[in-house]
Design an enzyme around this catalytic site. Structure first.
Site, PDB file in Angstrom:
ATOM      1  N   GLY A   1     -90.601  59.985 -29.785  1.00 26.92           N
ATOM      2  CA  GLY A   1     -89.262  60.101 -30.335  1.00 26.92           C
ATOM      3  C   GLY A   1     -88.912  58.881 -31.167  1.00 26.92           C
ATOM      4  O   GLY A   1     -89.600  57.850 -31.136  1.00 26.92           O
ATOM      5  N   CYS A   2     -87.821  58.990 -31.918  1.00 22.55           N
ATOM      6  CA  CYS A   2     -87.458  57.910 -32.839  1.00 22.55           C
ATOM      7  C   CYS A   2     -86.950  56.681 -32.081  1.00 22.55           C
ATOM      8  O   CYS A   2     -87.411  55.562 -32.331  1.00 22.55           O
ATOM      9  CB  CYS A   2     -86.433  58.396 -33.862  1.00 22.55           C
ATOM     10  SG  CYS A   2     -85.035  59.306 -33.188  1.00 22.55           S
TER      11      CYS A   2
END
Lengths: 344, 344, 344, 344
Positions: free
Chosen positions: B147-148
């Site tokens: 994920g970011c």
């Protein structure tokens, strides 16, 4: 009507004072003082003021000011007000700069890089965090108006500190501010092309609002407090949010904290505690004097997170200054400030 | 040239894969799969792609895919890839969604609100935080792309955790993301009029990236880690910054920490540790696969603050996915990703 | 590999040349010249360039340049290149400034407020509107790269003027540009707080791109053309749109005009004519060398409206400069410029 | 105090009416009507209204309304007010929608795509362009409040048309609007990621404000007027500018035109004509009811360019509606609207 002088007429603080005082029934601006633009009218610099503010700007004559007006707002850069306020004997002074905020001239010198104000002046000035110090403010003649990050941070922390709920050594403050906080001066930090679509930390470990926050936390807790604060520049003009992370001393129910915050501010119309599990957004206070607060307990880690949002130019500067003028004069605290936020 | 299929062709993740693969010398896109827009060409939805991507989008035929291409990128919403990847036996799979990131199906269900992937699939997938897990990735067939927020947070924390410098119970992460992280779906959160000139916390205490970060910190530290993270929506399109606050276990020199970070990433071209006392800005990585990191030691409080900046759509999604494809195929890790950030 | 020098190394034009040349297979930068920052490395000013551009900036030695490189790009303010180019005998020169764009030194003096270049230099330079003047460019040594508004306006108007479809006295151009067009210098015009959430006309009736557009329209039409152009500053960093309003000489079918535009640019990959009744948006060309065009016939009034969008720093400056270098060297016109726009 | 009902309580028009009426000394809101959110309080949708507007929203009971309030503002989508206003016999009605703006039901149907209002209703309604039609408005019961583009365009054009200075067939209007003009409904057009850093034309040749502008120009000129208008979406929330290009019938001095404009609006406090050679910016009217106008004569081409700036939600909607209520009731036209623009 009491008569008002604004010193530092061409900065954003002054401009916002003018916008807000337009709706005030007991204060009228009769003097705008600007060294750099003496003789000019404000609308030459700020065309949005066309048809308002008919008076030309004047050079400062500090000795006459005492006789000419009732209240002086200093919206000046660091180092100015501390020189002039000692010459004013009778008028009310509200200082929007940081000159009178720190108790000790030595601490001021350390963070501001110049000599501090005389200790006697520091002792006389009352810190204008309106909701917390309204009693002392009601008899003050000199008010030191708080910084923008301290306003949001201290209003967010005070209920928890007052009730001794949090570990003082655990306080982390992540500040996010719009660009207007940097004032009108042109700099790389305010250049549109480099600030738009960008987030950047600035003055890391060096922000002059750090000792200001620590001083009033220490005073409330009666124990030395240190914070870890990083401020960030965000691509917007107005608005400031402090997200505050703390460890609870012991486990409490989320509803208990929420109720405690709501009660703490129940007689303070400008602090709006959001419903449980709701959080503020800066746009929801834009243009108004509100400080909106949301609280969250992370039950997995025993931490209390607080989000506190203000308009940096209103509750973080000109609005709170007027709120303090209201308190110092015994008027309704909301006078001139009953503005609904501009949304969207 | 290896042949690539992209599943989920009309989201921002897919669009960014297409932009980046345009410059890749060993990969070519031969299939774009979209259930909702089968038969259409991408430029009908995204006019900026006119004259690129001549192929029409197709319906997914999972059983044929194994024969037709060499690599499949899943740029799909939660819940999709976990259904389809088990049917793929030979192609390389890179999953940009969160489906394969958490070790335990139960944890997934708790945070994502739906049933987790089969445990065997979770066990096979290798977590694609490229700089940290490159060795395992070099032999993997299935990659779970991070994920970011985890990408920025973990890259920021790993050197300190690896060297056992920080108190694991003290970690606070303040995340700030541009709006593209919310994808293309229209919602109140992505409405321009309400997001512009605004900062707001969202998913407080509930963000599905929290367990992902904790899992890999726990693995590295060999001890259960909990974090306190709040994510904020910022009025910009791209860019993500995590400001990370931690307590040091013992006092260290700022230059020691800075050197330790520089050394940790010296063979990793996509992580750029800034000079001592310099901090990254999201705009300085826009459009590129860099993660820029700055570190600061608050000597008054013994705290280590880390700022970590990425482009959420590149290093936080499509760029890192391609980096992982490079690793999985034994190519130069920079292949196709040698882009200078777009500034200003 | 041909060797490149960039003069004016710290402006946005130079920075964008560096970004784009990173992917060019036949050009390499060997000299970056900056009077103000001689001896420094670019990453000190532009941290996003860290790990690129290892060479320090140099003082200009115009006499050595002829021997040291093959191509010189001048990304300098008005008044610089006209002094130095006469000293260069053999290298190819591409001038991104306005110094060589107007045929007459007198006209230059009227609009730029300083003396024009020598007439002989003006005569030798070829105007680098790549799609229109590629033949002359293919044998040129000195190229005068067009301004940003002229690029969008002329590409939008040329098909109609070439086919004698419009009344030349009717041309209205409404220009809208992002703030990066104003360069890096700090000014009231580029101050974030005053530019964000704002649209304002600037240089009304005085923009130095007016005579540039008129000169090339006049040349194409073989009759004196005057335009009425107003340029506006828009709260975005990159992007430029010209909306062009003209009267048709006689009634034509919308499909006829659309086809005529499509045909005019069919062999020019960087001009994309949108499908009939579709219009471009600046974001759909961001970061790329495209000029996207849409046309509309108002059948009630017999008017032709043209919308033309570019990235002001790419097709409006550095990208077209590289396109011209490709043409001048007989390379594929797309070399180094095959970038998909960065969207969103 | 007269009592006010607002129909369409959850759109931006209603929200702005509420913000502005907060400072009005003769009007109080006693009813907020929303079909979709009956029973709810506005602060559930709009947290910025917390501590204002204590009344819950109600379902519309059109037959009771006549008895219950004095003034009804319709801030509704197209097609609503035309159904309900015929049932109101005694209250004053101010319609912010487009339903009553066009004289002919057939023209309405052509541009709005639905049946027009009864001709008798259209005949009774007075067009609320306050500065131009104040005399008729002073005795009106039903007011059709103008659209945002027509307000800026007509105020910009009226002095020149009234004095027969311009060629009516030459009028080009280039409109630029902030995104709030598109309302609160989510659409691709209002998606932050795709609207930020972008300019795009929309509804080219189809905008329903075109016939509205033409109708009132035709009425003033006593001759059929056609305009060529293209509207553009700009990445800002509030603000609207129309740049208007016209041919003068004969040559005039710039100072003559400037004086003529200044005189035309000298008794109208909400129209501020800028000093000669100065132009307005949308930010200079934000949050206020001003329309700021600048004029320029291009002496090379004999053209008159007019720039006209408003806040689309104030002078372009709610503010002008209140201004019209003031006129219809014989109050000071500035009542409740003496707000200084919010700058920066």
């Amino acid at each position: 009507m009491k008569q008002v002088a604004i010193v530092g007429g061409t900065g954003y603080g002054a401009i916002e004072l003018i916008r807000l005082l337009q709706g005030h029934s007991k204060l009228e601006i009769t003097k705008i003082i600007s060294h750099s633009q003496e003789g000019q009218r404000l609308e030459e610099t700020y065309p949005h003021l066309k048809s308002f503010v008919p008076i030309p700007m004047e050079e400062l004559n500090i000795h006459a000011l005492d006789q000419e007006v009732d209240i002086v707002f200093f919206a000046t850069p660091p180092g100015v007000s501390k020189q002039y306020i000692p010459h004013l004997q009778s008028v009310q002074c509200i200082d929007l700069s940081g000159d009178l905020r720190l108790d000790s001239p030595e601490t001021y010198e350390m963070w501001y890089g110049q000599e501090g104000a005389p200790k006697s002046l520091l002792d006389e000035a009352v810190y204008g965090l309106s909701e917390i110090y309204s009693e002392k403010l009601s008899t003050a003649r000199i008010c030191s108006n708080p910084g923008c990050f301290p306003t949001a941070s201290l209003l967010g922390l005070m209920p928890a500190v007052h009730h001794d709920l949090i570990d003082l050594s655990s306080i982390v403050i992540d500040g996010k501010t719009g660009v207007s906080g940097a004032g009108r001066k042109q700099s790389a930090m305010t250049h549109f092309s480099e600030t738009n679509e960008n987030v950047k930390p600035y003055k890391v470990g060096k922000h002059q609002h750090i000792p200001e926050i620590e001083q009033y936390l220490t005073r409330e807790a009666d124990q030395q407090a240190y914070i870890n604060m990083t401020t960030h520049l965000i691509p917007m003009t107005r608005g400031l949010m402090c997200t505050i992370y703390t460890h609870l001393k012991s486990s409490v129910e989320p509803s208990y904290i929420h109720e405690l915050y709501s009660n703490f501010y129940q007689n303070h119309p400008f602090v709006r505690v959001r419903p449980q599990d709701h959080f503020p957004a800066t746009k929801e206070v834009t243009g108004s004097n509100f400080c909106d607060i949301g609280v969250h307990i992370n039950e997995r880690t025993g931490q209390l997170t607080i989000a506190s949002a203000i308009d940096n130019l209103v509750k973080g500067a000109a609005g709170q200054a007027i709120q303090n003028a209201n308190i110092m004069n015994g008027w309704n605290v909301e006078e001139g400030l009953q503005l609904i936020p501009m949304f969207p």
